[in-house]
Design a protein around this motif. Sequence first.
Motif, PDB file in Angstrom:
ATOM      1  N   GLU A   1       0.846  -1.183   0.000  1.00  0.00           N
ATOM      2  CA  GLU A   1       0.000   0.000   0.000  1.00  0.00           C
ATOM      3  C   GLU A   1       0.889   1.243   0.000  1.00  0.00           C
ATOM      4  OE1 GLU A   1      -2.126  -0.739   3.662  1.00  0.00           O
ATOM      5  OE2 GLU A   1      -0.720   0.505   4.810  1.00  0.00           O
ATOM      6  N   GLN A   2       0.404   2.276  -0.651  1.00  0.00           N
ATOM      7  CA  GLN A   2       1.109   3.562  -0.700  1.00  0.00           C
ATOM      8  C   GLN A   2       0.234   4.575   0.045  1.00  0.00           C
ATOM      9  OE1 GLN A   2       1.598   4.260  -4.896  1.00  0.00           O
ATOM     10  NE2 GLN A   2       2.711   2.332  -5.194  1.00  0.00           N
ATOM     11  N   THR A   3       0.633   4.917   1.252  1.00  0.00           N
ATOM     12  CA  THR A   3      -0.216   5.720   2.117  1.00  0.00           C
ATOM     13  C   THR A   3       0.093   7.213   1.991  1.00  0.00           C
ATOM     14  OG1 THR A   3       1.338   5.000   3.840  1.00  0.00           O
ATOM     15  CG2 THR A   3      -0.845   4.023   3.846  1.00  0.00           C
ATOM     16  N   THR A   4      -0.980   8.003   1.990  1.00  0.00           N
ATOM     17  CA  THR A   4      -0.822   9.457   1.895  1.00  0.00           C
ATOM     18  C   THR A   4      -0.007   9.989   3.064  1.00  0.00           C
ATOM     19  OG1 THR A   4      -3.000   9.649   2.959  1.00  0.00           O
ATOM     20  CG2 THR A   4      -2.917   9.871   0.562  1.00  0.00           C
ATOM     21  N   TRP A   5      -0.211   9.401   4.247  1.00  0.00           N
ATOM     22  CA  TRP A   5       0.490   9.932   5.415  1.00  0.00           C
ATOM     23  C   TRP A   5       1.977   9.597   5.408  1.00  0.00           C
ATOM     24  CZ3 TRP A   5       2.222   5.695   8.080  1.00  0.00           C
ATOM     25  CH2 TRP A   5       1.472   4.523   8.003  1.00  0.00           C
ATOM     26  N   THR A   6       2.371   8.509   4.741  1.00  0.00           N
ATOM     27  CA  THR A   6       3.809   8.251   4.597  1.00  0.00           C
ATOM     28  C   THR A   6       4.437   9.320   3.719  1.00  0.00           C
ATOM     29  OG1 THR A   6       3.521   5.861   4.898  1.00  0.00           O
ATOM     30  CG2 THR A   6       5.549   6.588   3.845  1.00  0.00           C
ATOM     31  N   ALA A   7       3.797   9.603   2.590  1.00  0.00           N
ATOM     32  CA  ALA A   7       4.281  10.680   1.719  1.00  0.00           C
ATOM     33  C   ALA A   7       4.233  12.014   2.447  1.00  0.00           C
ATOM     34  CB  ALA A   7       3.446  10.732   0.443  1.00  0.00           C
ATOM     35  N   GLY A   8       3.160  12.244   3.210  1.00  0.00           N
ATOM     36  CA  GLY A   8       3.032  13.498   3.937  1.00  0.00           C
ATOM     37  C   GLY A   8       4.107  13.681   4.984  1.00  0.00           C
ATOM     38  N   SER A   9       4.434  12.626   5.721  1.00  0.00           N
ATOM     39  CA  SER A   9       5.475  12.738   6.744  1.00  0.00           C
ATOM     40  C   SER A   9       6.831  13.034   6.116  1.00  0.00           C
ATOM     41  CB  SER A   9       5.529  11.460   7.593  1.00  0.00           C
ATOM     42  OG  SER A   9       5.941  10.338   6.828  1.00  0.00           O
ATOM     43  N   LEU A  10       7.089  12.468   4.942  1.00  0.00           N
ATOM     44  CA  LEU A  10       8.337  12.766   4.249  1.00  0.00           C
ATOM     45  C   LEU A  10       8.389  14.239   3.858  1.00  0.00           C
ATOM     46  CD1 LEU A  10      10.859  11.190   2.523  1.00  0.00           C
ATOM     47  CD2 LEU A  10       9.550  12.368   0.773  1.00  0.00           C
ATOM     48  N   LEU A  11       7.315  14.749   3.279  1.00  0.00           N
ATOM     49  CA  LEU A  11       7.296  16.149   2.864  1.00  0.00           C
ATOM     50  C   LEU A  11       7.488  17.083   4.065  1.00  0.00           C
ATOM     51  CD1 LEU A  11       4.395  16.097   0.248  1.00  0.00           C
ATOM     52  CD2 LEU A  11       6.852  16.257  -0.222  1.00  0.00           C
ATOM     53  N   LEU A  12       6.884  16.762   5.197  1.00  0.00           N
ATOM     54  CA  LEU A  12       7.052  17.600   6.379  1.00  0.00           C
ATOM     55  C   LEU A  12       8.490  17.572   6.885  1.00  0.00           C
ATOM     56  CD1 LEU A  12       3.776  16.900   8.373  1.00  0.00           C
ATOM     57  CD2 LEU A  12       4.453  19.058   7.320  1.00  0.00           C
ATOM     58  N   ALA A  13       9.110  16.409   6.892  1.00  0.00           N
ATOM     59  CA  ALA A  13      10.500  16.325   7.344  1.00  0.00           C
ATOM     60  C   ALA A  13      11.416  17.112   6.414  1.00  0.00           C
ATOM     61  CB  ALA A  13      10.936  14.864   7.426  1.00  0.00           C
ATOM     62  N   VAL A  14      11.187  16.980   5.110  1.00  0.00           N
ATOM     63  CA  VAL A  14      11.994  17.730   4.145  1.00  0.00           C
ATOM     64  C   VAL A  14      11.750  19.226   4.306  1.00  0.00           C
ATOM     65  CG1 VAL A  14      12.379  18.161   1.693  1.00  0.00           C
ATOM     66  CG2 VAL A  14      12.132  15.814   2.512  1.00  0.00           C
ATOM     67  N   ALA A  15      10.496  19.613   4.529  1.00  0.00           N
ATOM     68  CA  ALA A  15      10.174  21.030   4.715  1.00  0.00           C
ATOM     69  C   ALA A  15      10.886  21.603   5.933  1.00  0.00           C
ATOM     70  CB  ALA A  15       8.662  21.210   4.846  1.00  0.00           C
ATOM     71  N   ALA A  16      10.969  20.822   7.013  1.00  0.00           N
ATOM     72  CA  ALA A  16      11.676  21.296   8.204  1.00  0.00           C
ATOM     73  C   ALA A  16      13.156  21.499   7.903  1.00  0.00           C
ATOM     74  CB  ALA A  16      11.495  20.303   9.351  1.00  0.00           C
ATOM     75  N   LEU A  17      13.761  20.513   7.251  1.00  0.00           N
ATOM     76  CA  LEU A  17      15.176  20.657   6.912  1.00  0.00           C
ATOM     77  C   LEU A  17      15.397  21.789   5.914  1.00  0.00           C
ATOM     78  CD1 LEU A  17      15.330  17.832   8.323  1.00  0.00           C
ATOM     79  CD2 LEU A  17      17.114  17.268   6.676  1.00  0.00           C
ATOM     80  N   GLY A  18      14.381  22.069   5.089  1.00  0.00           N
ATOM     81  CA  GLY A  18      14.483  23.142   4.105  1.00  0.00           C
ATOM     82  C   GLY A  18      14.146  24.513   4.658  1.00  0.00           C
ATOM     83  N   GLY A  19      13.763  24.591   5.936  1.00  0.00           N
ATOM     84  CA  GLY A  19      13.538  25.880   6.564  1.00  0.00           C
ATOM     85  C   GLY A  19      12.162  26.472   6.360  1.00  0.00           C
ATOM     86  N   ASP A  20      11.182  25.676   5.965  1.00  0.00           N
ATOM     87  CA  ASP A  20       9.819  26.194   5.828  1.00  0.00           C
ATOM     88  C   ASP A  20       9.358  26.753   7.171  1.00  0.00           C
ATOM     89  OD1 ASP A  20       7.165  26.426   4.436  1.00  0.00           O
ATOM     90  OD2 ASP A  20       6.609  25.021   6.033  1.00  0.00           O
ATOM     91  N   GLU A  21       8.972  28.024   7.195  1.00  0.00           N
ATOM     92  CA  GLU A  21       8.757  28.719   8.463  1.00  0.00           C
ATOM     93  C   GLU A  21       7.638  28.106   9.298  1.00  0.00           C
ATOM     94  OE1 GLU A  21       8.381  32.923   8.082  1.00  0.00           O
ATOM     95  OE2 GLU A  21      10.296  33.154   7.053  1.00  0.00           O
ATOM     96  N   ALA A  22       6.512  27.785   8.674  1.00  0.00           N
ATOM     97  CA  ALA A  22       5.399  27.222   9.440  1.00  0.00           C
ATOM     98  C   ALA A  22       5.780  25.876  10.043  1.00  0.00           C
ATOM     99  CB  ALA A  22       4.171  27.080   8.551  1.00  0.00           C
ATOM    100  N   THR A  23       6.451  25.040   9.253  1.00  0.00           N
ATOM    101  CA  THR A  23       6.810  23.705   9.724  1.00  0.00           C
ATOM    102  C   THR A  23       7.865  23.766  10.816  1.00  0.00           C
ATOM    103  OG1 THR A  23       6.297  22.869   7.510  1.00  0.00           O
ATOM    104  CG2 THR A  23       7.553  21.419   8.951  1.00  0.00           C
ATOM    105  N   THR A  24       8.851  24.633  10.656  1.00  0.00           N
ATOM    106  CA  THR A  24       9.880  24.738  11.691  1.00  0.00           C
ATOM    107  C   THR A  24       9.300  25.311  12.981  1.00  0.00           C
ATOM    108  OG1 THR A  24      10.593  26.897  10.840  1.00  0.00           O
ATOM    109  CG2 THR A  24      11.771  24.955  10.041  1.00  0.00           C
ATOM    110  N   ALA A  25       8.334  26.216  12.874  1.00  0.00           N
ATOM    111  CA  ALA A  25       7.731  26.784  14.076  1.00  0.00           C
ATOM    112  C   ALA A  25       6.942  25.740  14.845  1.00  0.00           C
ATOM    113  CB  ALA A  25       6.829  27.955  13.703  1.00  0.00           C
ATOM    114  N   VAL A  26       6.204  24.892  14.136  1.00  0.00           N
ATOM    115  CA  VAL A  26       5.354  23.899  14.789  1.00  0.00           C
ATOM    116  C   VAL A  26       6.181  22.775  15.406  1.00  0.00           C
ATOM    117  CG1 VAL A  26       3.680  22.071  14.291  1.00  0.00           C
ATOM    118  CG2 VAL A  26       3.244  24.395  13.509  1.00  0.00           C
ATOM    119  N   PHE A  27       7.228  22.333  14.717  1.00  0.00           N
ATOM    120  CA  PHE A  27       8.020  21.212  15.222  1.00  0.00           C
ATOM    121  C   PHE A  27       9.267  21.655  15.995  1.00  0.00           C
ATOM    122  CE2 PHE A  27       5.516  19.152  11.885  1.00  0.00           C
ATOM    123  CZ  PHE A  27       5.049  18.058  12.584  1.00  0.00           C
ATOM    124  N   GLY A  28       9.702  22.904  15.785  1.00  0.00           N
ATOM    125  CA  GLY A  28      10.824  23.406  16.576  1.00  0.00           C
ATOM    126  C   GLY A  28      10.404  23.759  17.987  1.00  0.00           C
TER     127      GLY A  28
END
Length: 363
Positions: free
Chosen positions: A322-349
């Motif tokens: 199975e290819q789950t949306t949340w697996t893809a979503g978790s990857l995008l969020l992790a990449v966004a944090a490493l890439g400095g996306d402000e909203a994502t870094t604020a929520v997880f930082g």
Amino acid sequence: MSSLGRTEHLVLPGVLTAEQAAQTVAGILAVQREDGAIPWFRGHHLDPWDHTETAMALDAAGEHEAAARAYAWLAAHQNADGSWCAAYQDGADGVDTGRPADRGRESNFCAYIAVGVWHHYLATGDDAFIDRMWPTVFAAIEFVLALQQPGGEIGWKREAPEDGGEAVNDALLTGSSSIYQALRCALAIAGQREEPQPDWELAAGALGHAVRSHPERFLDKNHYSMDWYYPVLGGALTGQAAKARIEERWHDFVVPRLGVRCVLPNPWVTGGESCELALALWAMGESDRALEILQSIQHLRAENGMYWTGYVFQDKAVWPVEQTTWTAGSLLLAVAALGGDEATTAVFGGERLPAGLEPDCCR
């Protein structure tokens, strides 16, 4: 991709190119229903936590209209007591995803909307959105805090009404750690609206203290990797305490070049747990190790840009298929944090999130 989409900050060496990021985002959008619901995959169910996580990934990719529709779906399907059911069917008609498949109410599933709503607000600055969603968030947090125990931990669910609706007071460390992050985001939302919630502050302080200092208050699930890293991911453990916890069981759960085990002793690595560990590592200031984890799971990427849920390395087999949306979503969020996306870094930082008030005994 819509005209709003943006993937330039989702480029990460050895993980995603701009084209691959766009393909993954498009894959999630293709699964999202017209009514805003995001099931695991077409024909499977939706649960409120993973639905929210995937909506956050859409915001990180600039797909704000799609994310807003996902939150509108949650608002429209909230139960009268402020909860959501644990799972909803992906409707046979392709649109109606509002029929419950599991009528239990899990506390961390219900709390997580606060994380998503705050993330969406930070990504868009949409004051009308936060005003519109406030009653939904408020009711959800009140439902969850009704399950808080005297020691600060949160009971993990309330049974379905047809089964008596009784509270299950046993607490899960992973769930309570996730709720700690959600409470802090809910307090941020309340602060933005200038509607302070002192009871929430006390609840968050007591919960954070329980997660940090009282493992005996939670069910023993330490063979699951989530119980290992979630106190860090949820923000209850920081600094040297976070690093010590991660180091203590690194070799138990991390399989070099393959990813993170879901549960011991099974020879099974999963994309979602791997990406969440990467987020926790980033929050600890260990971006290099976070990058290595994300690079290690690219064997789970499918040709269509989505990600397989897991891989049984003993059998050299993808499982489940199975290819789950949340697996893809978790990857995008992790990449966004490493890439400095402000909203994502604020929520997880967590640096700009209210911490709650510690119990008197611990100040």
